[in-house]
Scaffold this active site. Sequence first.
Site, short mmCIF file in Angstrom:
data_model
loop_
_atom_site.label_atom_id
_atom_site.label_comp_id
_atom_site.label_asym_id
_atom_site.label_seq_id
_atom_site.Cartn_x
_atom_site.Cartn_y
_atom_site.Cartn_z
N GLY A 45 1.50 -6.61 -13.81
CA GLY A 45 2.09 -6.93 -12.71
C GLY A 45 1.17 -6.89 -11.49
CD GLN A 50 -0.51 -4.41 -6.53
OE1 GLN A 50 0.25 -5.08 -7.22
NE2 GLN A 50 -1.14 -3.64 -6.84
CB CYS A 107 -0.40 0.93 -9.05
SG CYS A 107 -0.28 -0.22 -7.74
CG LEU A 108 -3.75 -3.77 -11.24
CD1 LEU A 108 -3.57 -5.38 -11.38
CD2 LEU A 108 -4.58 -3.43 -12.40
CG HIS A 149 5.08 -0.96 -9.97
ND1 HIS A 149 4.54 0.45 -10.44
CD2 HIS A 149 4.09 -1.62 -9.31
CE1 HIS A 149 3.32 0.48 -9.77
NE2 HIS A 149 3.17 -0.74 -9.22
CD GLU A 150 4.03 -5.51 -9.58
OE1 GLU A 150 3.52 -5.70 -8.47
OE2 GLU A 150 3.39 -4.74 -10.63
CG HIS A 153 3.39 -3.33 -4.94
ND1 HIS A 153 2.50 -2.56 -4.13
CD2 HIS A 153 3.16 -3.26 -6.26
CE1 HIS A 153 1.81 -1.76 -5.12
NE2 HIS A 153 2.15 -2.14 -6.56
ZN ZN Z 1 1.42 -1.58 -8.07
#
Ligand code: ZN
Length: 184
Positions: A45, A50, A107-108, A149-150, A153
């Site tokens: 995701g 991000q 998480c990236l 999660h997304e 963000h």
């Molecule tokens: Zn994340």
Amino acid sequence: MIRKIVFYPDPVLRKVGEPVTEVTDEIRELASDMLETMYDANGVGLAAQQVGEALQLAIVDVSHDPECISYLRVNGEDTTLEEVSPLIFINPELELLGTKGTDVEGCLSFPDLRGDITRPFEVKARVTTLDGDRLVIETDGLFARAIQHETDHLLGKLFIDRMSTAKKMAIKRVLKEMQAQFKG
Ligand code: ZN
């Protein structure tokens, strides 16, 4: 084009995304770049924040693991992950359902951090696609978790906010190192 992934504590990660009111060529290009960036980083995701854009736009693809959900309905019809993936969505509204479950998340924007996060196991997500289709997605498991999660963000919320107090203490040093490395 692969874009640079923004790491904590870049302030853009704390910004609430502007709603996407018109899907311009720029938005389509951003979404396509986000897909390329996410696959390149082996993520499931990615949110616009991000890659430095505070917009209500995110992508999720958990189709590598068809067994990660027990059901999936789109607009009331049973469907498969393969059919809806990658899911590119704007302006999500979530209804959180079911009992809560705990699972490890990464998480990236935090390459060296993973942690147990407790979230509702099921979700009913109202989202819009880039073609303007309005989808009601009902699902559970990893797909529901990734959508949550997304969507966090998009609201400037990060998974570290949802960690237990003990885990927050345990990761303090990692966060401090990330802060020291950050060059705004
Ligand atoms: Zn994340």
